[in-house]
Write a protein that holds these residues in place. Structure first.
Motif, PDB file in Angstrom:
ATOM      1  N   PHE A 203       0.846  -1.012   0.014  1.00 25.14           N
ATOM      2  CA  PHE A 203       0.028   0.026   0.036  1.00 25.14           C
ATOM      3  C   PHE A 203       0.873   1.176   0.024  1.00 25.14           C
ATOM      4  CE2 PHE A 203      -2.896  -3.423   1.770  1.00 25.14           C
ATOM      5  CZ  PHE A 203      -3.836  -3.001   0.801  1.00 25.14           C
ATOM      6  N   GLU A 204       2.223   1.177  -0.234  1.00 26.74           N
ATOM      7  CA  GLU A 204       3.139   2.243  -0.327  1.00 26.74           C
ATOM      8  C   GLU A 204       3.376   2.658  -1.633  1.00 26.74           C
ATOM      9  OE1 GLU A 204       6.650   1.669   2.291  1.00 26.74           O
ATOM     10  OE2 GLU A 204       5.518   1.201   3.781  1.00 26.74           O
ATOM     11  N   GLN A 252     -10.709  -6.925  -3.817  1.00 23.39           N
ATOM     12  CA  GLN A 252      -9.772  -5.536  -4.766  1.00 23.39           C
ATOM     13  C   GLN A 252     -10.157  -4.347  -4.749  1.00 23.39           C
ATOM     14  OE1 GLN A 252      -6.437  -6.100  -4.557  1.00 23.39           O
ATOM     15  NE2 GLN A 252      -5.956  -4.259  -5.520  1.00 23.39           N
ATOM     16  N   GLU A 253     -11.573  -4.442  -5.305  1.00 23.04           N
ATOM     17  CA  GLU A 253     -12.169  -3.488  -6.029  1.00 23.04           C
ATOM     18  C   GLU A 253     -12.646  -2.539  -4.949  1.00 23.04           C
ATOM     19  OE1 GLU A 253     -12.397  -6.397  -8.997  1.00 23.04           O
ATOM     20  OE2 GLU A 253     -12.998  -6.197  -6.595  1.00 23.04           O
ATOM     21  N   GLU A 254     -13.073  -3.021  -3.701  1.00 23.76           N
ATOM     22  CA  GLU A 254     -13.253  -2.279  -2.628  1.00 23.76           C
ATOM     23  C   GLU A 254     -12.115  -1.537  -2.030  1.00 23.76           C
ATOM     24  OE1 GLU A 254     -16.695  -4.259   0.085  1.00 23.76           O
ATOM     25  OE2 GLU A 254     -15.210  -6.067  -0.705  1.00 23.76           O
ATOM     26  N   VAL A 255     -11.001  -2.290  -2.202  1.00 26.48           N
ATOM     27  CA  VAL A 255      -9.640  -1.808  -1.565  1.00 26.48           C
ATOM     28  C   VAL A 255      -9.284  -0.759  -2.331  1.00 26.48           C
ATOM     29  CG1 VAL A 255      -7.218  -2.352  -1.499  1.00 26.48           C
ATOM     30  CG2 VAL A 255      -8.704  -3.950  -0.487  1.00 26.48           C
ATOM     31  N   GLU A 256      -9.212  -0.771  -3.587  1.00 26.96           N
ATOM     32  CA  GLU A 256      -8.990   0.472  -4.505  1.00 26.96           C
ATOM     33  C   GLU A 256      -9.847   1.639  -4.362  1.00 26.96           C
ATOM     34  OE1 GLU A 256      -8.873  -1.301  -8.460  1.00 26.96           O
ATOM     35  OE2 GLU A 256      -7.712  -2.717  -8.049  1.00 26.96           O
ATOM     36  N   ILE A 261      -6.243   4.491  -4.520  1.00 28.13           N
ATOM     37  CA  ILE A 261      -4.866   4.307  -5.173  1.00 28.13           C
ATOM     38  C   ILE A 261      -5.643   3.327  -6.451  1.00 28.13           C
ATOM     39  CG2 ILE A 261      -2.757   2.982  -5.383  1.00 28.13           C
ATOM     40  CD1 ILE A 261      -2.871   3.467  -2.216  1.00 28.13           C
ATOM     41  N   ARG A 262      -5.147   3.677  -7.612  1.00 30.20           N
ATOM     42  CA  ARG A 262      -5.533   2.879  -8.981  1.00 30.20           C
ATOM     43  C   ARG A 262      -4.682   1.704  -9.022  1.00 30.20           C
ATOM     44  NH1 ARG A 262      -5.455   7.019 -13.694  1.00 30.20           N
ATOM     45  NH2 ARG A 262      -3.599   7.784 -12.548  1.00 30.20           N
ATOM     46  N   LEU A 324      -3.201   3.142   5.648  1.00 35.12           N
ATOM     47  CA  LEU A 324      -3.020   4.090   4.772  1.00 35.12           C
ATOM     48  C   LEU A 324      -2.248   5.470   5.377  1.00 35.12           C
ATOM     49  CD1 LEU A 324      -6.159   3.670   2.483  1.00 35.12           C
ATOM     50  CD2 LEU A 324      -3.761   3.231   2.062  1.00 35.12           C
ATOM     51  N   GLU A 325      -2.903   5.529   6.610  1.00 30.09           N
ATOM     52  CA  GLU A 325      -2.435   6.800   7.608  1.00 30.09           C
ATOM     53  C   GLU A 325      -0.832   6.639   7.881  1.00 30.09           C
ATOM     54  OE1 GLU A 325      -3.484   9.469  11.456  1.00 30.09           O
ATOM     55  OE2 GLU A 325      -4.832   8.129  10.420  1.00 30.09           O
ATOM     56  N   GLU A 326      -0.615   5.413   8.278  1.00 28.97           N
ATOM     57  CA  GLU A 326       0.772   5.019   8.623  1.00 28.97           C
ATOM     58  C   GLU A 326       1.740   5.129   7.485  1.00 28.97           C
ATOM     59  OE1 GLU A 326       1.142   1.336  10.562  1.00 28.97           O
ATOM     60  OE2 GLU A 326       0.134   1.579  12.230  1.00 28.97           O
ATOM     61  N   VAL A 327       1.247   4.733   6.132  1.00 26.50           N
ATOM     62  CA  VAL A 327       2.206   4.589   5.096  1.00 26.50           C
ATOM     63  C   VAL A 327       2.368   6.066   4.162  1.00 26.50           C
ATOM     64  CG1 VAL A 327       2.058   2.192   4.963  1.00 26.50           C
ATOM     65  CG2 VAL A 327       0.479   3.554   3.477  1.00 26.50           C
ATOM     66  N   SER A 328       1.429   6.802   4.962  1.00 24.02           N
ATOM     67  CA  SER A 328       1.546   7.990   3.993  1.00 24.02           C
ATOM     68  C   SER A 328       2.795   8.728   3.964  1.00 24.02           C
ATOM     69  CB  SER A 328       0.580   9.047   4.854  1.00 24.02           C
ATOM     70  OG  SER A 328       0.467  10.132   4.204  1.00 24.02           O
TER      71      SER A 328
END
Length: 372
Positions: A203-204, A252-256, A261-262, A324-328
């Motif tokens: 996710f980075e 996967q579609e929900e994660v995107e 992130i595309r 997502l906040e952690e890897v921002s």
């Protein structure tokens, strides 16, 4: 997405006060100075059902209420430090992507062997080990979700999974080798909360790599929920093999959609072949085997913990938001974390260049070696 107040979370899945006069167990935690070990140690010292916590690590941690012993878990002298303990939770594992694989295996396997033997010698009656739901393997024909008793079909091709499979084998053999010693194994889904793994680094990336024809299913486990599950095992509210994670999973579609992130979709042969070549020449820390866990489902049910009354306090959506906040601000291409300057140069197409250009990178490396 907003999450419940931390104080509200802290009150959930906690031990209820024991009846007057009941003696709680003495619990030893290895790897207690950092990560999950530090969080569990802090949790156990505040439990009304735990008499004392013995903390073991190569350095002293911050929990002043625990009794600290500073040593390497591979040191046989650990047996003396475990005397008087009723339960040992072994969390001193090295799953760092940057660690030399041979050194990592030597530490993880030898450490677990030593702890199991020392626990038996010290009269400990229960050892709790923590591996990962990755041991089930990520396969296209996996059931959704997998039960705890599902066959362990993983191979040693992904980072650290070979070590975890060996730890699982040691767990199965220990009660036969040491009669009277009970072993509980806890297997979390994708662990989030101050962790750094090939799966969190996914996710980075500027784009989410999707292998054509694959069927990803994402299930997360917050470290707070893992600590709650470990506490249940410590207090013998549940035993055996335990899987732990958020309820359900995300496609996967929900994660995107949630991450914004595309995707970048590549044929299987291209993605796997490029990943293998990049790892072989030392450009990325993750072997090609890590990709399987982003391609196929390995979602677990956690039914044994649920039957015992445990419930996850985080949803997949909430854990993904925290991740997502952690890897921002971090930038990873093909599993290799880039500095700010490199990331700017790589741009949004960096992952594509890294994968599709792998053959060219290999050719250049070979030419350079021939010139030396």
């Amino acid at each position: 997405m907003s999450s419940p107040d931390p104080q509200v979370r802290a009150a959930r899945n906690r031990s209820t006060p024991p009846a007057r006069g009941v003696r709680g167990p003495v619990v030893a935690v290895t790897g207690a100075a950092s990560g999950v070990g530090a969080l569990l140690t802090e949790r156990l010292v505040t439990s009304d059902e735990v008499k004392q916590v013995i903390a073991i690590d190569e350095r002293r941690g911050d929990c002043a209420e625990a009794q600290w012993h500073i040593l390497d878990v591979r040191d046989p002298a650990i047996a003396e430090k475990l005397r008087g303990a009723d339960v040992v939770v072994h969390l001193a594992l090295d799953l760092d992507l940057e660690t030399d694989p041979a050194a990592r295996t030597a530490y993880n396997v030898r450490g677990t062997q030593t702890v199991l033997t020392a626990a038996a010698a010290a009269g400990v009656h229960r050892v709790v080990l923590c591996t990962s739901a990755m041991v089930y393997g990520a396969l296209p024909d996996n059931e959704l979700p997998l039960s705890e008793d599902a066959e362990l079909r993983a191979t040693a091709e992904a980072t650290g999974v070979g070590d975890l499979l060996e730890i699982e084998r040691l767990a199965r053999r220990a009660p036969r080798a040491h009669p009277g010693l009970n072993v509980t194994v806890v297997r979390p889904a994708v662990l989030v909360g101050g962790t750094d793994t090939a799966l969190t680094r996914y996710f980075e990336s500027p784009r989410l790599l999707v292998v054509a024809g694959s069927r990803p299913a994402w299930q997360f486990c917050h470290v707070e929920d893992l600590c709650g599950a470990l506490e249940y095992a410590v207090l013998e509210k549940v035993d055996g093999e335990l899987a732990v994670g958020c309820d359900g999973w995300l496609e996967q579609e929900e994660v995107e959609e949630l991450s914004g992130i595309r995707r970048m979709e590549l044929p299987s042969a291209v993605a796997l072949g490029a990943a293998a070549r990049l790892h072989r020449i030392g450009l990325t820390p993750s072997p090609a085997g890590d990709l399987a866990y982003t391609m196929y489902p390995w979602v677990v049910s956690g039914s044994r913990l649920h039957d015992a009354g445990w419930r996850p306090q985080w949803t997949n959506e909430e854990v993904l938001a925290e991740l997502l906040e952690e890897v921002s601000g971090r930038h990873t291409v093909a599993g290799r974390r880039l500095g700010r300057k490199d990331a700017t140069a790589a741009g949004a197409a960096g992952a594509t260049v890294a994968l599709l250009g792998a053959a060219a990178v290999v050719r250049r490396a070979r030419k350079a070696r021939r010139r030396i």
